[in-house]
Scaffold this motif. Structure first.
Motif, PDB file in Angstrom:
ATOM      1  N   SER A 215       5.123   7.835  -2.537  1.00  0.00           N
ATOM      2  CA  SER A 215       4.178   7.699  -1.429  1.00  0.00           C
ATOM      3  C   SER A 215       3.304   6.486  -1.672  1.00  0.00           C
TER       4      SER A 215
ATOM      5  N   PHE B 228      -0.166   4.159  -1.173  1.00  0.00           N
ATOM      6  CA  PHE B 228      -1.588   4.490  -1.157  1.00  0.00           C
ATOM      7  C   PHE B 228      -2.049   4.790   0.263  1.00  0.00           C
TER       8      PHE B 228
ATOM      9  N   PHE C 183      -0.536   8.197   1.501  1.00  0.00           N
ATOM     10  CA  PHE C 183      -1.125   9.342   0.810  1.00  0.00           C
ATOM     11  C   PHE C 183      -2.570   9.566   1.251  1.00  0.00           C
ATOM     12  N   SER C 184      -3.347   8.511   1.289  1.00  0.00           N
ATOM     13  CA  SER C 184      -4.773   8.651   1.592  1.00  0.00           C
ATOM     14  C   SER C 184      -5.012   9.055   3.045  1.00  0.00           C
TER      15      SER C 184
ATOM     16  N   ASN D 284      -6.841   9.025  -4.620  1.00  0.00           N
ATOM     17  CA  ASN D 284      -5.820   8.371  -3.798  1.00  0.00           C
ATOM     18  C   ASN D 284      -5.127   7.239  -4.545  1.00  0.00           C
TER      19      ASN D 284
ATOM     20  N   ARG E  75      -2.525   8.812  -6.323  1.00  0.00           N
ATOM     21  CA  ARG E  75      -1.686   9.698  -5.501  1.00  0.00           C
ATOM     22  C   ARG E  75      -1.670  11.104  -6.089  1.00  0.00           C
TER      23      ARG E  75
END
Length: 120
Positions: A27, A29, A32-33, A79, A82
């Motif tokens: 994933s 950044f 994911f965030s 984040n 992850r």
């Protein structure tokens, strides 16, 4: 495809603490965030339940907890790594379960989970 790897479980006495980690590989950044992520648990013979979630950066990282863990568990996320964490304090025997992480609104494949066993 994002892969979720949970760790940090173990055997602990009632009243003890554990810190769980869940790393999301594959994933970026930004992806994911941008997603809410949560911790689930499944006890033997019971359905999997969401116990805590933390919102995206846009949502200010707001947190939500099931009533059964409110005041005892704290969810947080990093984040850049992850990774999502679950700090579990004042553990009770009824917290015994396999714990998993996933994205509540954009589910991906479940990881193997991490076993938490609380002895009385």
């Amino acid at each position: 495809q994002v892969q979720l790897v949970e760790s940090g479980g173990g055997l602990v006495q009632a009243g003890g603490s554990l810190r769980l980690s869940c790393a999301a590989s594959g994933s970026t950044f930004s992806t994911f965030s941008a997603k809410t992520i949560g911790w689930y648990r499944q006890a033997p013979g019971k359905q999997r339940e969401l116990v805590a979630s933390v919102g995206s950066v846009r949502a200010g990282g707001s947190t939500n907890y099931a009533d059964s863990v409110k005041g005892r568990f704290t969810i947080s996320r990093d984040n850049a790594k992850r990774t999502v964490y679950l700090q579990m304090n004042s553990l009770k025997p009824e917290d015994t379960a396999v714990y998993y992480c996933n994205f509540p609104y954009t589910m991906t494949n479940w990881g193997q989970g991490t076993q938490v066993t609380v002895s009385s």
